[in-house]
Design a protein around this motif. Structure first.
Motif, PDB file in Angstrom:
ATOM      1  N   HIS A 100       6.629  -1.213   2.293  1.00 43.92           N
ATOM      2  CA  HIS A 100       6.347  -0.174   3.292  1.00 43.92           C
ATOM      3  C   HIS A 100       4.860   0.136   3.397  1.00 43.92           C
ATOM      4  O   HIS A 100       4.069  -0.223   2.528  1.00 43.92           O
ATOM      5  CB  HIS A 100       7.131   1.099   2.954  1.00 43.92           C
ATOM      6  CG  HIS A 100       6.726   1.733   1.651  1.00 43.92           C
ATOM      7  ND1 HIS A 100       5.750   2.683   1.561  1.00 43.92           N
ATOM      8  CD2 HIS A 100       7.182   1.535   0.390  1.00 43.92           C
ATOM      9  CE1 HIS A 100       5.607   3.059   0.302  1.00 43.92           C
ATOM     10  NE2 HIS A 100       6.470   2.369  -0.435  1.00 43.92           N
ATOM     11  N   ASP A 101       4.515   0.816   4.489  1.00 44.36           N
ATOM     12  CA  ASP A 101       3.151   1.280   4.722  1.00 44.36           C
ATOM     13  C   ASP A 101       2.857   2.477   3.818  1.00 44.36           C
ATOM     14  O   ASP A 101       3.759   3.218   3.443  1.00 44.36           O
ATOM     15  CB  ASP A 101       2.966   1.676   6.187  1.00 44.36           C
ATOM     16  CG  ASP A 101       3.959   2.744   6.631  1.00 44.36           C
ATOM     17  OD1 ASP A 101       5.175   2.469   6.589  1.00 44.36           O
ATOM     18  OD2 ASP A 101       3.526   3.853   6.997  1.00 44.36           O
ATOM     19  N   GLU A 102       1.577   2.643   3.485  1.00 48.77           N
ATOM     20  CA  GLU A 102       1.174   3.737   2.591  1.00 48.77           C
ATOM     21  C   GLU A 102      -0.124   4.362   3.095  1.00 48.77           C
ATOM     22  O   GLU A 102      -1.181   3.729   3.082  1.00 48.77           O
ATOM     23  CB  GLU A 102       0.987   3.198   1.175  1.00 48.77           C
ATOM     24  CG  GLU A 102       0.521   4.231   0.176  1.00 48.77           C
ATOM     25  CD  GLU A 102       1.490   5.397   0.041  1.00 48.77           C
ATOM     26  OE1 GLU A 102       1.071   6.526   0.354  1.00 48.77           O
ATOM     27  OE2 GLU A 102       2.642   5.186  -0.373  1.00 48.77           O
ATOM     28  N   LEU A 103      -0.037   5.629   3.529  1.00 52.07           N
ATOM     29  CA  LEU A 103      -1.211   6.356   4.024  1.00 52.07           C
ATOM     30  C   LEU A 103      -2.261   6.581   2.939  1.00 52.07           C
ATOM     31  O   LEU A 103      -3.456   6.624   3.229  1.00 52.07           O
ATOM     32  CB  LEU A 103      -0.778   7.724   4.571  1.00 52.07           C
ATOM     33  CG  LEU A 103      -0.105   7.759   5.935  1.00 52.07           C
ATOM     34  CD1 LEU A 103       0.561   9.105   6.160  1.00 52.07           C
ATOM     35  CD2 LEU A 103      -1.111   7.470   7.036  1.00 52.07           C
ATOM     36  N   ASP A 104      -1.835   6.739   1.688  1.00 47.37           N
ATOM     37  CA  ASP A 104      -2.765   7.072   0.609  1.00 47.37           C
ATOM     38  C   ASP A 104      -3.522   5.872   0.058  1.00 47.37           C
ATOM     39  O   ASP A 104      -4.296   6.017  -0.889  1.00 47.37           O
ATOM     40  CB  ASP A 104      -2.023   7.782  -0.528  1.00 47.37           C
ATOM     41  CG  ASP A 104      -1.665   9.218  -0.157  1.00 47.37           C
ATOM     42  OD1 ASP A 104      -2.308   9.771   0.758  1.00 47.37           O
ATOM     43  OD2 ASP A 104      -0.745   9.774  -0.783  1.00 47.37           O
ATOM     44  N   LEU A 105      -3.309   4.705   0.629  1.00 50.96           N
ATOM     45  CA  LEU A 105      -4.077   3.517   0.256  1.00 50.96           C
ATOM     46  C   LEU A 105      -4.834   3.029   1.487  1.00 50.96           C
ATOM     47  O   LEU A 105      -4.294   3.032   2.593  1.00 50.96           O
ATOM     48  CB  LEU A 105      -3.148   2.399  -0.243  1.00 50.96           C
ATOM     49  CG  LEU A 105      -2.334   2.676  -1.499  1.00 50.96           C
ATOM     50  CD1 LEU A 105      -1.402   1.507  -1.781  1.00 50.96           C
ATOM     51  CD2 LEU A 105      -3.235   2.938  -2.692  1.00 50.96           C
ATOM     52  N   ASP A 106      -6.066   2.602   1.275  1.00 51.54           N
ATOM     53  CA  ASP A 106      -6.864   2.073   2.385  1.00 51.54           C
ATOM     54  C   ASP A 106      -6.392   0.674   2.760  1.00 51.54           C
ATOM     55  O   ASP A 106      -5.823  -0.042   1.935  1.00 51.54           O
ATOM     56  CB  ASP A 106      -8.344   2.006   1.988  1.00 51.54           C
ATOM     57  CG  ASP A 106      -8.968   3.383   1.863  1.00 51.54           C
ATOM     58  OD1 ASP A 106      -8.523   4.308   2.582  1.00 51.54           O
ATOM     59  OD2 ASP A 106      -9.887   3.538   1.038  1.00 51.54           O
ATOM     60  N   PRO A 107      -6.654   0.252   4.006  1.00 50.42           N
ATOM     61  CA  PRO A 107      -6.380  -1.144   4.361  1.00 50.42           C
ATOM     62  C   PRO A 107      -7.062  -2.066   3.347  1.00 50.42           C
ATOM     63  O   PRO A 107      -8.179  -1.795   2.892  1.00 50.42           O
ATOM     64  CB  PRO A 107      -6.997  -1.279   5.756  1.00 50.42           C
ATOM     65  CG  PRO A 107      -6.912   0.107   6.327  1.00 50.42           C
ATOM     66  CD  PRO A 107      -7.169   1.013   5.155  1.00 50.42           C
ATOM     67  N   GLY A 108      -6.374  -3.109   2.961  1.00 50.10           N
ATOM     68  CA  GLY A 108      -6.889  -4.018   1.939  1.00 50.10           C
ATOM     69  C   GLY A 108      -6.379  -3.684   0.549  1.00 50.10           C
ATOM     70  O   GLY A 108      -6.508  -4.492  -0.364  1.00 50.10           O
ATOM     71  N   GLN A 109      -5.784  -2.498   0.381  1.00 55.31           N
ATOM     72  CA  GLN A 109      -5.227  -2.118  -0.916  1.00 55.31           C
ATOM     73  C   GLN A 109      -3.714  -2.330  -0.913  1.00 55.31           C
ATOM     74  O   GLN A 109      -3.045  -2.108   0.105  1.00 55.31           O
ATOM     75  CB  GLN A 109      -5.526  -0.655  -1.236  1.00 55.31           C
ATOM     76  CG  GLN A 109      -6.976  -0.380  -1.563  1.00 55.31           C
ATOM     77  CD  GLN A 109      -7.151   1.045  -2.035  1.00 55.31           C
ATOM     78  OE1 GLN A 109      -6.894   1.993  -1.301  1.00 55.31           O
ATOM     79  NE2 GLN A 109      -7.579   1.203  -3.280  1.00 55.31           N
ATOM     80  N   LEU A 110      -3.221  -2.737  -2.067  1.00 56.84           N
ATOM     81  CA  LEU A 110      -1.800  -3.002  -2.253  1.00 56.84           C
ATOM     82  C   LEU A 110      -1.425  -2.459  -3.623  1.00 56.84           C
ATOM     83  O   LEU A 110      -2.195  -2.594  -4.573  1.00 56.84           O
ATOM     84  CB  LEU A 110      -1.567  -4.511  -2.197  1.00 56.84           C
ATOM     85  CG  LEU A 110      -0.149  -5.041  -2.157  1.00 56.84           C
ATOM     86  CD1 LEU A 110       0.476  -4.743  -0.801  1.00 56.84           C
ATOM     87  CD2 LEU A 110      -0.158  -6.544  -2.397  1.00 56.84           C
ATOM     88  N   ARG A 111      -0.262  -1.825  -3.740  1.00 51.45           N
ATOM     89  CA  ARG A 111       0.194  -1.328  -5.035  1.00 51.45           C
ATOM     90  C   ARG A 111       1.682  -1.567  -5.182  1.00 51.45           C
ATOM     91  O   ARG A 111       2.445  -1.380  -4.238  1.00 51.45           O
ATOM     92  CB  ARG A 111      -0.069   0.175  -5.182  1.00 51.45           C
ATOM     93  CG  ARG A 111      -1.523   0.570  -5.144  1.00 51.45           C
ATOM     94  CD  ARG A 111      -2.108   0.819  -6.516  1.00 51.45           C
ATOM     95  NE  ARG A 111      -3.554   0.980  -6.431  1.00 51.45           N
ATOM     96  CZ  ARG A 111      -4.163   2.115  -6.156  1.00 51.45           C
ATOM     97  NH1 ARG A 111      -3.466   3.199  -5.965  1.00 51.45           N
ATOM     98  NH2 ARG A 111      -5.475   2.163  -6.089  1.00 51.45           N
ATOM     99  N   LEU A 112       2.062  -1.966  -6.372  1.00 52.08           N
ATOM    100  CA  LEU A 112       3.475  -2.109  -6.714  1.00 52.08           C
ATOM    101  C   LEU A 112       3.819  -1.088  -7.777  1.00 52.08           C
ATOM    102  O   LEU A 112       3.012  -0.813  -8.668  1.00 52.08           O
ATOM    103  CB  LEU A 112       3.766  -3.507  -7.269  1.00 52.08           C
ATOM    104  CG  LEU A 112       3.660  -4.669  -6.294  1.00 52.08           C
ATOM    105  CD1 LEU A 112       2.240  -5.213  -6.248  1.00 52.08           C
ATOM    106  CD2 LEU A 112       4.618  -5.773  -6.693  1.00 52.08           C
ATOM    107  N   LYS A 113       5.012  -0.530  -7.672  1.00 45.48           N
ATOM    108  CA  LYS A 113       5.486   0.394  -8.700  1.00 45.48           C
ATOM    109  C   LYS A 113       6.997   0.472  -8.630  1.00 45.48           C
ATOM    110  O   LYS A 113       7.619  -0.028  -7.693  1.00 45.48           O
ATOM    111  CB  LYS A 113       4.862   1.778  -8.535  1.00 45.48           C
ATOM    112  CG  LYS A 113       5.349   2.568  -7.337  1.00 45.48           C
ATOM    113  CD  LYS A 113       4.755   3.972  -7.371  1.00 45.48           C
ATOM    114  CE  LYS A 113       5.345   4.862  -6.299  1.00 45.48           C
ATOM    115  NZ  LYS A 113       4.908   6.249  -6.436  1.00 45.48           N
ATOM    116  N   ARG A 114       7.560   1.109  -9.636  1.00 43.43           N
ATOM    117  CA  ARG A 114       8.992   1.389  -9.623  1.00 43.43           C
ATOM    118  C   ARG A 114       9.181   2.884  -9.745  1.00 43.43           C
ATOM    119  O   ARG A 114       8.547   3.536 -10.571  1.00 43.43           O
ATOM    120  CB  ARG A 114       9.696   0.679 -10.783  1.00 43.43           C
ATOM    121  CG  ARG A 114      11.197   0.926 -10.773  1.00 43.43           C
ATOM    122  CD  ARG A 114      11.896   0.119 -11.831  1.00 43.43           C
ATOM    123  NE  ARG A 114      13.310   0.487 -11.884  1.00 43.43           N
ATOM    124  CZ  ARG A 114      14.131   0.065 -12.830  1.00 43.43           C
ATOM    125  NH1 ARG A 114      13.709  -0.732 -13.786  1.00 43.43           N
ATOM    126  NH2 ARG A 114      15.394   0.444 -12.811  1.00 43.43           N
TER     127      ARG A 114
END
Length: 196
Positions: A100-114
């Motif tokens: 999904h899209d994430e407002l709290d990350l800038d374009p170019g940033q990616l994060r994985l979590k559980r």
């Protein structure tokens, strides 16, 4: 055991190039890599592709079963499709990956979590409500916040600017790669490689 990978977005051509649909775009990339085409799953409110995933990629013999899905509900009702698919395949939340899209990350940033909250994301809120749990994997694609004090809803439903399309394409490709790494090597390896 089967994995379910769900790319979030809104159906319809008018939403196809919006920031809120980057999850759809990542699911499209996974389907392309599998050499498959979307099929509508009757009664599931989703388009799906069933394939296999292993160390050498998607769509090859061996490996684990994976269902890639795009809900055909609007974003705020994504949980309907996810619940139906999980029930049909007899899956628990620990076999679900939501992109999904994430407002709290800038374009170019990616994060994985559980696990975690929905952080105001209506698709995640719907999934959490329908599952009674937030304990699933997330691949979060940064889209940044609107400039100034712009409304988040207008921003996420806005079209990706022409100047940003190359970055978005790179982000979507990385998100698809991150999903494959998560499925084949586990969350810590995927986080080490892709979290930025």
């Amino acid at each position: 055991m089967t994995w379910l990978v769900v790319g979030l977005g809104n159906p319809g051509r008018q939403y196809s190039s919006t920031r809120h649909n980057v999850g759809y775009l990542a699911a499209d990339e996974l389907v392309r890599q599998a050499g498959e085409r979307w099929k509508t799953a009757r009664g599931m409110h989703a388009q799906v592709v069933s394939t296999r995933v292993g160390e050498s990629g998607l769509g090859l013999p061996g490996g684990e079963a994976v269902v890639i899905a795009r809900p055909l509900t609007f974003m705020n009702e994504s949980g309907q499709a996810v619940r139906a698919l999980m029930d049909f395949h007899h899956l628990d939340a620990d076999r679900l990956v939501v992109v999904h899209d994430e407002l709290d990350l800038d374009p170019g940033q990616l994060r994985l979590k559980r696990g975690g909250g929905d952080n105001g994301h209506n698709g995640l809120r719907s999934i959490r409500a329908h599952l009674g749990s937030g304990d699933f994997y997330r691949v979060r694609i940064g889209i940044g916040r609107p400039p100034g004090h712009g409304a988040g809803a207008d921003y996420v439903l806005g079209r990706i600017a022409k100047a940003d399309r190359d970055q978005t394409a790179l982000d979507v490709d990385r998100a698809a790669d991150a999903v494959l790494t998560l499925l084949t090597q586990g969350l810590p390896a995927a986080q080490n490689q892709f979290n930025s």
